[in-house]
Design an enzyme around this catalytic site. Structure first.
Site, PDB file in Angstrom:
ATOM      1  N   ASN A  12       0.924  -1.104   0.045  1.00  0.00           N
ATOM      2  CA  ASN A  12       0.215  -0.061  -0.077  1.00  0.00           C
ATOM      3  C   ASN A  12       0.918   1.238  -0.109  1.00  0.00           C
ATOM      4  O   ASN A  12       1.564   1.577   1.129  1.00  0.00           O
ATOM      5  CB  ASN A  12      -0.944  -0.025   1.244  1.00  0.00           C
ATOM      6  CG  ASN A  12      -1.874   1.370   1.254  1.00  0.00           C
ATOM      7  OD1 ASN A  12      -1.754   2.023   0.266  1.00  0.00           O
ATOM      8  ND2 ASN A  12      -2.256   1.292   2.523  1.00  0.00           N
ATOM      9  N   LYS A  14       0.159   4.379  -0.340  1.00  0.00           N
ATOM     10  CA  LYS A  14      -0.556   5.423   0.430  1.00  0.00           C
ATOM     11  C   LYS A  14      -0.180   6.548  -0.438  1.00  0.00           C
ATOM     12  O   LYS A  14      -0.287   6.586  -1.735  1.00  0.00           O
ATOM     13  CB  LYS A  14       0.073   5.540   1.827  1.00  0.00           C
ATOM     14  CG  LYS A  14      -0.067   4.223   2.648  1.00  0.00           C
ATOM     15  CD  LYS A  14       0.115   4.372   4.028  1.00  0.00           C
ATOM     16  CE  LYS A  14      -0.186   3.067   4.913  1.00  0.00           C
ATOM     17  NZ  LYS A  14      -0.100   3.126   6.209  1.00  0.00           N
ATOM     18  N   HIS A 100      -9.572   1.382   4.987  1.00  0.00           N
ATOM     19  CA  HIS A 100      -8.125   1.374   5.682  1.00  0.00           C
ATOM     20  C   HIS A 100      -8.389   2.346   7.021  1.00  0.00           C
ATOM     21  O   HIS A 100      -9.103   3.178   6.808  1.00  0.00           O
ATOM     22  CB  HIS A 100      -6.934   2.133   4.620  1.00  0.00           C
ATOM     23  CG  HIS A 100      -5.792   1.712   5.335  1.00  0.00           C
ATOM     24  ND1 HIS A 100      -5.163   2.831   6.373  1.00  0.00           N
ATOM     25  CD2 HIS A 100      -4.633   1.076   5.167  1.00  0.00           C
ATOM     26  CE1 HIS A 100      -4.101   2.497   6.768  1.00  0.00           C
ATOM     27  NE2 HIS A 100      -3.753   1.222   6.221  1.00  0.00           N
ATOM     28  N   GLU A 102      -6.736   4.796   7.768  1.00  0.00           N
ATOM     29  CA  GLU A 102      -6.548   6.088   7.605  1.00  0.00           C
ATOM     30  C   GLU A 102      -7.642   6.812   6.846  1.00  0.00           C
ATOM     31  O   GLU A 102      -7.935   7.814   7.154  1.00  0.00           O
ATOM     32  CB  GLU A 102      -5.143   6.083   6.841  1.00  0.00           C
ATOM     33  CG  GLU A 102      -3.931   6.070   7.777  1.00  0.00           C
ATOM     34  CD  GLU A 102      -2.927   5.391   6.800  1.00  0.00           C
ATOM     35  OE1 GLU A 102      -2.745   5.118   5.677  1.00  0.00           O
ATOM     36  OE2 GLU A 102      -1.776   4.811   7.577  1.00  0.00           O
ATOM     37  N   GLU A 170      -5.282  -4.834  10.329  1.00  0.00           N
ATOM     38  CA  GLU A 170      -4.092  -3.678  10.742  1.00  0.00           C
ATOM     39  C   GLU A 170      -4.453  -3.163  12.203  1.00  0.00           C
ATOM     40  O   GLU A 170      -5.220  -2.005  12.153  1.00  0.00           O
ATOM     41  CB  GLU A 170      -4.045  -2.683   9.781  1.00  0.00           C
ATOM     42  CG  GLU A 170      -3.833  -3.476   8.537  1.00  0.00           C
ATOM     43  CD  GLU A 170      -3.128  -2.419   7.351  1.00  0.00           C
ATOM     44  OE1 GLU A 170      -2.229  -2.545   6.959  1.00  0.00           O
ATOM     45  OE2 GLU A 170      -3.867  -1.347   7.142  1.00  0.00           O
ATOM     46  N   GLY A 176       2.737   2.394  10.831  1.00  0.00           N
ATOM     47  CA  GLY A 176       3.729   3.498  10.666  1.00  0.00           C
ATOM     48  C   GLY A 176       4.616   3.644  11.872  1.00  0.00           C
ATOM     49  O   GLY A 176       5.030   4.632  12.149  1.00  0.00           O
ATOM     50  N   SER A 215       3.790  -2.129  10.480  1.00  0.00           N
ATOM     51  CA  SER A 215       5.169  -2.252  10.544  1.00  0.00           C
ATOM     52  C   SER A 215       5.620  -3.470  10.474  1.00  0.00           C
ATOM     53  O   SER A 215       6.567  -3.811  11.013  1.00  0.00           O
ATOM     54  CB  SER A 215       5.437  -1.523  11.821  1.00  0.00           C
ATOM     55  OG  SER A 215       5.048  -0.504  12.485  1.00  0.00           O
TER      56      SER A 215
HETATM   57  P1  13P Z   1       3.370   0.507   7.714  1.00  0.00           P
HETATM   58  O1  13P Z   1       3.664  -0.865   7.140  1.00  0.00           O
HETATM   59  O2  13P Z   1       4.000   1.522   7.256  1.00  0.00           O
HETATM   60  O3  13P Z   1       3.066   0.172   9.345  1.00  0.00           O
HETATM   61  O4  13P Z   1       1.695   0.570   6.947  1.00  0.00           O
HETATM   62  C1  13P Z   1       0.835  -0.458   7.468  1.00  0.00           C
HETATM   63  C2  13P Z   1      -0.394  -0.206   6.859  1.00  0.00           C
HETATM   64  O5  13P Z   1      -1.139   0.619   6.950  1.00  0.00           O
HETATM   65  C3  13P Z   1      -0.521  -0.856   5.217  1.00  0.00           C
HETATM   66  O6  13P Z   1      -1.902  -0.669   4.606  1.00  0.00           O
END
Ligand code: 13P
Length: 253
Positions: A12, A14, A100, A102, A170, A176, A215
């Site tokens: 992803n 982002k 997601h 976010e 997640e 992150g 992560s």
């Molecule tokens: P990270 O791997 O940067 O923690 O992000 C995970 C994520 O949100 C994938 O959709």
């Protein structure tokens, strides 16, 4: 479908990468896949909308699949700034991430709209990757399993099958942050998700992929992929370089 689904490792991206970097990243992942040949894992990259067509060309013929990061619920119409599942499919994508954390946090998406987006994905013959996961406060209060259960109940379409829907767990506090859930925490939640999926979808619930995200990187991927009911990963930061993404794919094999 078998109880041992084919793993999926999805990057992803982002809101990262301008065109040159995105094309180089896509070409890098495509080259790794080409060099590996036939592998027992689906590999997916999910760039921002405006790069879908270019990345589609960059990964063509490599075995790497293409996905988007969300979709609108409608087919077309007066929805400024939105992109429909049909438009995503038209760019050569076969997957779309929905719900997601976010998106849930930044755009107020709730379970009902996540479900509608997953249904839109199915309408356009896309696979939906439905994301769920608790916040740190919810985990600390002992509510992780309840939160995941209620998000699943509200976000999964009734027509979900092993062939058209993937679940991504997640934990919000692991995204992150460099703080990964430990394998006991992951096992507990993934086992719970599997139980719920089987209760609702029968044998399809056994075949649905359940990805872990948060992560994940080369250093912890082997341990996470070895957890029962982990059928791959949804990768953020480590998906932004082919050299850090590909070892995670290898861990899933
Ligand atoms: P990270 O791997 O940067 O923690 O992000 C995970 C994520 O949100 C994938 O959709």
């Amino acid at each position: 479908m078998s109880a041992n689904p084919r793993p999926l490792v999805a990057g992803n991206w982002k809101m990262n990468s301008l065109r040159a970097d995105a094309n180089a990243l896509a070409a890098g992942v495509a080259a790794k896949h080409k060099a590996a040949g036939e592998i027992a894992c689906d590999v997916l990259v999910c760039p921002p909308f405006h790069l879908l067509t270019e990345v589609s060309a960059a990964v063509a013929g490599s075995g790497v699949q293409l996905g988007a990061q969300t979709c609108h619920t409608g087919v077309s119409g007066a929805h400024t700034g939105d992109v429909s599942a049909e438009m995503i499919a038209d760019c050569g994508a076969t997957y779309v991430i929905v719900g997601h954390s976010e998106r849930r946090a930044d755009h107020g998406e709730d379970d009902a709209t996540v479900k509608a987006r997953a249904e839109a994905a199915h309408r356009a013959s896309l696979n939906a990757i439905v994301c769920i996961g608790e916040t740190e406060g919810e985990r600390d209060a002992g509510n992780a399993l309840n939160v995941v259960e209620s998000q699943l109940a509200g976000s999964m379409p009734d027509a979900a099958t092993a062939a058209n829907t993937v679940v991504a767990y997640e934990p919000v506090w692991a995204i992150g942050t460099g703080r990964t859930a430990n394998t006991d925490e992951i096992k507990e939640v993934h086992d719970h998700i599997r139980k719920i999926l089987v209760a609702r979808f029968g044998d399809d619930g056994n075949g649905m992929r359940i990805l872990y995200g948060g992560s994940m990187k080369a250093e912890n991927a082997d341990g996470i992929m070895a957890v029962e009911n982990v059928n791959g990963g949804l990768i953020g930061g480590a998906a932004l370089k082919a050299e850090t993404f590909w070892p995670i794919v290898e861990a899933a094999l």
